[in-house]
Design a protein around this motif. Sequence first.
Motif, PDB file in Angstrom:
ATOM      1  N   TRP A 100      42.033  15.067  -8.900  1.00  0.00           N
ATOM      2  CA  TRP A 100      41.271  16.246  -9.319  1.00  0.00           C
ATOM      3  C   TRP A 100      39.912  16.364  -8.636  1.00  0.00           C
ATOM      4  N   ASN A 101      39.298  15.238  -8.287  1.00  0.00           N
ATOM      5  CA  ASN A 101      37.966  15.274  -7.676  1.00  0.00           C
ATOM      6  C   ASN A 101      38.029  15.105  -6.164  1.00  0.00           C
ATOM      7  N   ASP A 102      39.173  15.446  -5.578  1.00  0.00           N
ATOM      8  CA  ASP A 102      39.360  15.431  -4.131  1.00  0.00           C
ATOM      9  C   ASP A 102      39.005  16.812  -3.583  1.00  0.00           C
ATOM     10  N   GLY A 103      38.154  16.849  -2.561  1.00  0.00           N
ATOM     11  CA  GLY A 103      37.672  18.133  -2.056  1.00  0.00           C
ATOM     12  C   GLY A 103      38.208  18.537  -0.703  1.00  0.00           C
ATOM     13  N   ARG A 104      39.231  17.836  -0.196  1.00  0.00           N
ATOM     14  CA  ARG A 104      39.681  18.086   1.177  1.00  0.00           C
ATOM     15  C   ARG A 104      40.275  19.474   1.383  1.00  0.00           C
ATOM     16  N   SER A 105      40.801  20.093   0.308  1.00  0.00           N
ATOM     17  CA  SER A 105      41.510  21.367   0.467  1.00  0.00           C
ATOM     18  C   SER A 105      40.614  22.573   0.163  1.00  0.00           C
ATOM     19  N   PHE A 106      39.310  22.428   0.404  1.00  0.00           N
ATOM     20  CA  PHE A 106      38.387  23.537   0.138  1.00  0.00           C
ATOM     21  C   PHE A 106      38.781  24.771   0.949  1.00  0.00           C
ATOM     22  N   GLY A 107      39.094  24.580   2.241  1.00  0.00           N
ATOM     23  CA  GLY A 107      39.469  25.716   3.089  1.00  0.00           C
ATOM     24  C   GLY A 107      40.731  26.402   2.606  1.00  0.00           C
ATOM     25  N   GLU A 108      41.706  25.607   2.178  1.00  0.00           N
ATOM     26  CA  GLU A 108      42.958  26.172   1.679  1.00  0.00           C
ATOM     27  C   GLU A 108      42.752  26.928   0.371  1.00  0.00           C
ATOM     28  N   ALA A 109      41.856  26.420  -0.485  1.00  0.00           N
ATOM     29  CA  ALA A 109      41.554  27.134  -1.733  1.00  0.00           C
ATOM     30  C   ALA A 109      40.915  28.489  -1.440  1.00  0.00           C
ATOM     31  N   GLU A 110      39.988  28.503  -0.482  1.00  0.00           N
ATOM     32  CA  GLU A 110      39.356  29.771  -0.103  1.00  0.00           C
ATOM     33  C   GLU A 110      40.391  30.737   0.484  1.00  0.00           C
ATOM     34  N   GLU A 111      41.319  30.216   1.250  1.00  0.00           N
ATOM     35  CA  GLU A 111      42.367  31.063   1.832  1.00  0.00           C
ATOM     36  C   GLU A 111      43.224  31.687   0.736  1.00  0.00           C
ATOM     37  N   LEU A 112      43.633  30.878  -0.242  1.00  0.00           N
ATOM     38  CA  LEU A 112      44.411  31.415  -1.360  1.00  0.00           C
ATOM     39  C   LEU A 112      43.631  32.494  -2.108  1.00  0.00           C
ATOM     40  N   ARG A 113      42.361  32.243  -2.275  1.00  0.00           N
ATOM     41  CA  ARG A 113      41.520  33.206  -3.013  1.00  0.00           C
ATOM     42  C   ARG A 113      41.450  34.548  -2.293  1.00  0.00           C
ATOM     43  N   HIS A 114      41.292  34.519  -0.988  1.00  0.00           N
ATOM     44  CA  HIS A 114      41.112  35.761  -0.231  1.00  0.00           C
ATOM     45  C   HIS A 114      42.435  36.456   0.069  1.00  0.00           C
ATOM     46  N   GLN A 115      43.506  35.682   0.273  1.00  0.00           N
ATOM     47  CA  GLN A 115      44.786  36.293   0.605  1.00  0.00           C
ATOM     48  C   GLN A 115      45.567  36.744  -0.624  1.00  0.00           C
ATOM     49  N   HIS A 116      45.248  36.152  -1.777  1.00  0.00           N
ATOM     50  CA  HIS A 116      45.984  36.491  -3.008  1.00  0.00           C
ATOM     51  C   HIS A 116      45.011  36.739  -4.169  1.00  0.00           C
ATOM     52  N   PRO A 117      44.100  37.701  -4.009  1.00  0.00           N
ATOM     53  CA  PRO A 117      43.097  37.928  -5.065  1.00  0.00           C
ATOM     54  C   PRO A 117      43.713  38.373  -6.383  1.00  0.00           C
ATOM     55  N   GLU A 118      44.898  38.959  -6.321  1.00  0.00           N
ATOM     56  CA  GLU A 118      45.541  39.451  -7.535  1.00  0.00           C
ATOM     57  C   GLU A 118      46.045  38.333  -8.432  1.00  0.00           C
ATOM     58  N   LEU A 119      46.150  37.104  -7.904  1.00  0.00           N
ATOM     59  CA  LEU A 119      46.727  36.004  -8.682  1.00  0.00           C
ATOM     60  C   LEU A 119      45.726  35.294  -9.588  1.00  0.00           C
TER      61      LEU A 119
END
Length: 489
Positions: A100-119
């Motif tokens: 839970w406290n691993d931060g390596r996927s910050f870029g992927e989280a931002e991508e999900l946020r911008h590509q799928h804002p409706e979710l």
Amino acid sequence: MPHYLGIDVGTSAVKAILVDERQAAVAEADVPLQVSRPRELWSEQDPEAWWQAVQSAVEGLRTQNPSALADIRGIGLSGQMHGAVLLDEAGRPLRPAILWNDGRSFGEAEELRHQHPELSHAMGVIPMPGFTAPKLLWLARHEPETFRAVRKVLLPKDYIRLKLTGSAMTEMSDAAGTWWLDEAARDWSDAALAATGLTRDHMGDLVEGSQPSGTVRPEVARQWGLRDDVVVAGGGGDAAAGAVGLGAIEDGSAFISLGTSGQLFVTTRDFSPAPEALVHSFCHAVPGRWFQMAAMLNGASCLAWAAGLLKADIGDLLRQTEAAYQAPSGLLFLPYLAGERTPHNDPHARGVFFGLSPETRQTDLVQAVLEGVAFSFADAKQCLAQAGTQLTHAGMIGGGSRSTFWTRIFASVLNVPLMRYEGSDKGPAFGAARLARLASTGEAPDVVCTTPKILETIEPDPRLVELYAPRVEAFRSLYRVLKPEFARM
């Protein structure tokens, strides 16, 4: 007399508790765990280490109270949320679990946020690097062979369920933290799964936390000396299980959890998402309930870190600091040792002492740490207010709640009364034992999940409330100034 076993797969330890039908603890055991940080922002554990720790904890319970262990009717599971346990065709871990406290996927989280804002509305919060879904996107890009071999994705406590029952299953409150669960429908979201290259086949079956998820396998029952019909409850993620242990299952019930990480938790009767406020709106571990939660990655672990750095006992440090305490510290401490989730969503943030001088003493450092963690909860309170939830009072649970001194600081920083409860440090493991009973007996949650006895209510000190207010603002300002520097580190 029937007994129930609660097991909490935490980050720093596996905790197990045996309770009787009066809900009194008759045996407890803790087995420490280690976290691996092989690279910057990474945080991992070996799932097999959890299972070995669970076995050691159960052996400890057997030593303390063999007759109670032999008579358990149900087992409840709780654990750290969001971790990605990746299994192959044979149910074996393909790699260490990403926590839970691993931060390596910050870029992927931002991508999900911008590509799928409706979710984000349906998932109850914006995607963050600590959640499970972004981790799988990272895996597909950086460890593609492992990603292709993944047959099941489980959460930490559910790996223990697999060992106990042979079934790949989870429950609503832990599934809620994956960013794959449709919170209102209490079902997997095909759209969210597809966004990370997965399907329902990769997920465990879903049950409610208070429902049975299977029975203990005969070989485990023989090894542990159990009956052959022991039910394993769905259980709950650590936050929701902590709420069950505290009796916080009705609308408006609120508490602060001060463990390795920190949560400010409020139960809701309806699903009330507020992703724009970085508040988590998730399913509860009992049917027909949800919760709003601000989640901080750094809680009592900051005090443990400081004690290790100072090579001193935590209890001694707290006593010395309380004796020296006169007013809010002139130092500021940013507690972001492992980055931060609420309110910053910033895995690059780091811990900072600000205002050191030749006169700074050890007790000044410790007081700044205690206050810095409390200030982060002031941010959490502000986020909940933005989401429409006003905090008027709260319980206090977790290891940090054992300190009345720290609780007094919290009460004045937050300007709300705080209740300390009998057995409040037992937290999620006790809640898991309650869920075990519900799954075993079919009783109504409100009959079993009552509020523990209040040890004391700590009111805010009006003088300190006034003095702390500008320190909270200075704390916020310090983060804003340093945020660009964190990103460049």
